[in-house]
Design a protein around this motif. Structure first.
Motif, PDB file in Angstrom:
ATOM      1  N   GLU A   1     -45.072   0.520   8.842  1.00 18.35           N
ATOM      2  CA  GLU A   1     -45.378   1.718   7.950  1.00 18.35           C
ATOM      3  C   GLU A   1     -46.886   1.351   7.367  1.00 18.35           C
ATOM      4  O   GLU A   1     -47.878   1.661   7.318  1.00 18.35           O
ATOM      5  CB  GLU A   1     -44.473   2.589   7.973  1.00 18.35           C
ATOM      6  N   LEU A   2     -46.345  -0.169   6.538  1.00 22.21           N
ATOM      7  CA  LEU A   2     -47.340  -0.635   5.683  1.00 22.21           C
ATOM      8  C   LEU A   2     -48.405  -0.995   6.821  1.00 22.21           C
ATOM      9  O   LEU A   2     -49.936  -0.997   6.260  1.00 22.21           O
ATOM     10  CB  LEU A   2     -46.364  -2.152   5.019  1.00 22.21           C
ATOM     11  N   SER A   3     -48.244  -1.490   7.702  1.00 21.95           N
ATOM     12  CA  SER A   3     -49.426  -2.022   8.258  1.00 21.95           C
ATOM     13  C   SER A   3     -50.435  -0.684   8.950  1.00 21.95           C
ATOM     14  O   SER A   3     -51.635  -1.417   8.909  1.00 21.95           O
ATOM     15  CB  SER A   3     -48.525  -2.701   9.847  1.00 21.95           C
ATOM     16  N   LEU A   4     -49.576   0.104   8.386  1.00 25.72           N
ATOM     17  CA  LEU A   4     -50.764   0.955   9.563  1.00 25.72           C
ATOM     18  C   LEU A   4     -51.168   1.556   8.126  1.00 25.72           C
ATOM     19  O   LEU A   4     -52.083   1.600   8.657  1.00 25.72           O
ATOM     20  CB  LEU A   4     -49.737   2.445  10.210  1.00 25.72           C
ATOM     21  N   MET A   5     -51.042   1.174   7.019  1.00 24.38           N
ATOM     22  CA  MET A   5     -51.715   1.700   6.074  1.00 24.38           C
ATOM     23  C   MET A   5     -52.980   0.940   5.764  1.00 24.38           C
ATOM     24  O   MET A   5     -53.449   1.278   5.525  1.00 24.38           O
ATOM     25  CB  MET A   5     -51.016   1.913   5.024  1.00 24.38           C
ATOM     26  N   ALA A   6     -52.563  -0.399   5.902  1.00 23.06           N
ATOM     27  CA  ALA A   6     -53.751  -1.823   6.424  1.00 23.06           C
ATOM     28  C   ALA A   6     -54.356  -1.371   7.115  1.00 23.06           C
ATOM     29  O   ALA A   6     -55.765  -2.188   6.742  1.00 23.06           O
ATOM     30  CB  ALA A   6     -52.897  -2.838   6.020  1.00 23.06           C
ATOM     31  N   GLY A   7     -53.826  -0.742   7.982  1.00 24.35           N
ATOM     32  CA  GLY A   7     -54.544  -0.522   8.940  1.00 24.35           C
ATOM     33  C   GLY A   7     -56.033   0.673   8.792  1.00 24.35           C
ATOM     34  O   GLY A   7     -57.193   0.136   9.312  1.00 24.35           O
ATOM     35  N   VAL A   8     -55.554   1.778   8.142  1.00 19.78           N
ATOM     36  CA  VAL A   8     -55.951   3.010   7.798  1.00 19.78           C
ATOM     37  C   VAL A   8     -57.470   1.757   6.888  1.00 19.78           C
ATOM     38  O   VAL A   8     -58.049   2.193   6.825  1.00 19.78           O
ATOM     39  CB  VAL A   8     -55.678   4.191   7.259  1.00 19.78           C
ATOM     40  N   LEU A   9     -56.761   0.813   5.529  1.00 21.76           N
ATOM     41  CA  LEU A   9     -57.870   0.602   5.151  1.00 21.76           C
ATOM     42  C   LEU A   9     -58.653  -0.041   5.039  1.00 21.76           C
ATOM     43  O   LEU A   9     -59.569  -0.299   5.020  1.00 21.76           O
ATOM     44  CB  LEU A   9     -56.965  -0.315   3.799  1.00 21.76           C
ATOM     45  N   ILE A  10     -58.257  -0.812   6.498  1.00 19.30           N
ATOM     46  CA  ILE A  10     -59.298  -1.859   6.752  1.00 19.30           C
ATOM     47  C   ILE A  10     -60.864  -1.376   7.882  1.00 19.30           C
ATOM     48  O   ILE A  10     -61.573  -1.531   7.475  1.00 19.30           O
ATOM     49  CB  ILE A  10     -58.749  -3.038   7.902  1.00 19.30           C
ATOM     50  N   ALA A  11     -59.963  -0.037   8.770  1.00 19.35           N
ATOM     51  CA  ALA A  11     -60.868   1.359   9.597  1.00 19.35           C
ATOM     52  C   ALA A  11     -61.842   1.487   8.483  1.00 19.35           C
ATOM     53  O   ALA A  11     -63.080   1.735   8.586  1.00 19.35           O
ATOM     54  CB  ALA A  11     -60.083   1.858  10.087  1.00 19.35           C
ATOM     55  N   GLY A  12     -61.170   2.170   7.156  1.00 20.26           N
ATOM     56  CA  GLY A  12     -61.710   2.168   5.940  1.00 20.26           C
ATOM     57  C   GLY A  12     -63.489   1.433   5.513  1.00 20.26           C
ATOM     58  O   GLY A  12     -64.412   1.881   5.050  1.00 20.26           O
ATOM     59  N   PHE A  13     -63.194   0.367   5.308  1.00 17.32           N
ATOM     60  CA  PHE A  13     -63.763  -0.759   5.424  1.00 17.32           C
ATOM     61  C   PHE A  13     -64.724  -0.411   6.379  1.00 17.32           C
ATOM     62  O   PHE A  13     -66.167  -1.115   6.376  1.00 17.32           O
ATOM     63  CB  PHE A  13     -63.420  -2.192   4.962  1.00 17.32           C
ATOM     64  N   ILE A  14     -64.488  -0.608   7.168  1.00 18.09           N
ATOM     65  CA  ILE A  14     -65.551  -1.188   8.626  1.00 18.09           C
ATOM     66  C   ILE A  14     -65.853   0.713   8.477  1.00 18.09           C
ATOM     67  O   ILE A  14     -67.589   0.574   9.037  1.00 18.09           O
ATOM     68  CB  ILE A  14     -64.825  -0.973   9.638  1.00 18.09           C
ATOM     69  N   VAL A  15     -65.639   1.632   8.410  1.00 20.05           N
ATOM     70  CA  VAL A  15     -66.322   2.743   8.157  1.00 20.05           C
ATOM     71  C   VAL A  15     -67.864   2.797   7.217  1.00 20.05           C
ATOM     72  O   VAL A  15     -68.456   3.089   7.641  1.00 20.05           O
ATOM     73  CB  VAL A  15     -65.601   4.207   8.035  1.00 20.05           C
ATOM     74  N   GLY A  16     -67.358   1.917   5.881  1.00 18.46           N
ATOM     75  CA  GLY A  16     -67.930   1.711   4.870  1.00 18.46           C
ATOM     76  C   GLY A  16     -69.828   0.996   5.354  1.00 18.46           C
ATOM     77  O   GLY A  16     -70.062   1.317   5.041  1.00 18.46           O
ATOM     78  N   LEU A  17     -69.023   0.229   6.432  1.00 18.32           N
ATOM     79  CA  LEU A  17     -69.984  -1.066   6.922  1.00 18.32           C
ATOM     80  C   LEU A  17     -71.433  -0.471   7.405  1.00 18.32           C
ATOM     81  O   LEU A  17     -72.244   0.046   7.330  1.00 18.32           O
ATOM     82  CB  LEU A  17     -69.842  -1.672   7.591  1.00 18.32           C
TER      83      LEU A  17
END
Length: 419
Positions: free
Chosen positions: A384-400
């Motif tokens: 579940e922590l890895s899922l949240m980390a994945g969402v955070l990384i995806a949010g970073f990519i979306v911001g790019l």
């Protein structure tokens, strides 16, 4: 960097409506993503814990999955039965500590009837070695007592002292009912989240009594009255399956081999834990479907945030141009937009986790009573922590993506008024 973060905060504050919508989108995505994952993992754990602390299940010669389905999950029918003499020899085996005899074949208004003994309530365990508990009443004390599961009591509205009539076979029709010998509800079990909740339990002797005068599923003779049944010595001739507990786990394979090579009749002994694992492997498609649904939920939430950021970027073209004119480098613009997207994503993850756990705190008793699924409020797992980390990384990519678009815009493009 501090001034850049402050600028990002002020920018989000000025666009609070759009930012809140983006935050809400990410929050809902996180709640659904983690919620689906919790349901998936707990459903798997609940499935694996349908039966606990039972070393062997013995039935007529068949495949392990089929034996598990009809003996534990009350699905399907046995290919054959076990002779009473074979059961007695198994029970008297030196390595056997206890046995739970089970006789299936009858039903009551869509619920399976389980013929058994009081050993069932003493030794049957589920979950993490949890014993059966009575919400009301107690075990069998007379011939025509019945103990019903929590779901049976709820759906049919039964309470202590009510009478019920068992039907022969799985079809509950007027012509195949054992209406000469009604049963009285003397016990209601607490919810377990297992097939026990949907079972009607009666004694083995009562199963024999109601089938006097029946042959091959048809009533051929006069059945017994309750007084006659009480006075008659009733002993089962056959059983459907037997759950076995051993004195030592080390003897499991030895007793299993003894059963599988039993000379008097063809029998099969299975270890329920292994059979449950095999059965869940056959149902892996459903598990994978839940994972796919969770992934699509997360993607939908991030796409919603991307759409919001791109929409706001068109409204901020002049803001970006002014920043560029004041000396902000393209890297500063990129960091500004990326930090806004990351801030929204982090806040969405935090609020999503809080909302999920708060909802579980309120809904946990209802989910347990209605669906038999226990969702613990424990610390998020590594996955579940890895899922949240994945969402955070995806949010970073979306911001790019909007940051790259802002980077490519010329200074004059933002300063020109387009009509």
């Amino acid at each position: 960097m501090i001034s850049l973060l402050g600028l990002a905060g002020q920018s989000l504050k000025n666009r609070r409506a759009t930012a809140l919508l983006s935050l809400l989108t990410v929050t809902i995505a996180v709640v659904l993503l983690l919620g689906v994952e919790k349901v998936r993992t707990q459903a798997k754990a609940s499935f694996a814990n349908t039966i606990s602390n039972t070393d062997l299940i013995v039935g007529a010669r068949s495949g392990p999955i089929n034996l598990l389905l009809y003996s534990v999950f009350r699905i399907g029918n046995a290919t054959n039965n076990i002779g009473w003499e074979s059961y007695q020899r198994l029970r008297e085996h030196s390595d056997v500590s206890w046995t739970i005899p089970i006789s299936l074949g009858d039903s009551h208004r869509g619920f399976r009837v389980v013929g058994t003994s009081n050993d069932y309530f003493d030794h049957y365990q589920y979950g993490q070695k949890q014993p059966l508990a009575f919400r009301q009443g107690s075990q069998f004390s007379s011939l025509f007592d019945t103990v019903i599961g929590a779901q049976v009591a709820k759906e049919l509205g039964y309470k202590m002292g009510d009478s019920l009539i068992i039907a022969h076979g799985l079809a509950d029709k007027s012509f195949n009912q054992h209406d000469n010998l009604p049963f009285t509800v003397t016990g209601i079990l607490a919810p377990t989240g297992t097939p026990v909740d949907r079972s009607v339990h009666v004694s083995l002797e009562a199963i024999e009594a109601i089938h006097v005068g029946w042959e091959s599923g048809a009533r051929l003779g006069q059945g017994l009255t309750q007084d006659q049944a009480q006075q008659r010595e009733l002993q089962p001739e056959q059983l459907t399956a037997v759950m076995v507990g051993l004195n030592s786990k080390i003897k499991t394979f030895a007793v299993q081999r003894w059963v599988n090579t039993y000379p008097r009749e063809p029998l099969t002994a299975i270890m329920p834990g292994i059979a449950l694992h095999e059965l869940w492997g056959m149902m892996r498609v459903g598990e994978q479907a839940l994972l796919v649904i969770a992934g699509f939920v997360a993607v939908a939430g991030l796409l919603g945030m991307l759409s919001s950021l791109l929409t706001s970027l068109n409204e901020r073209r002049r803001e970006m141009a002014i920043l560029r004119a004041m000396g902000a480098r393209p890297l500063h613009i990129i960091l500004l937009l990326v930090s806004e997207a990351v801030a929204i994503t982090v806040a969405g993850i935090v609020f999503g986790v809080l909302l999920l756990y708060g909802g579980l705190e309120l809904a946990q008793p209802y989910i347990l009573s209605e669906f038999g699924l226990f969702l613990p409020l424990n610390w998020p797992s590594s996955y579940e922590l890895s899922l949240m980390a994945g969402v955070l990384i995806a949010g970073f990519i979306v911001g790019l993506i909007p940051a790259w678009r802002a980077y490519r815009q010329a200074l004059a493009d933002g300063m020109t008024i387009k009509v």
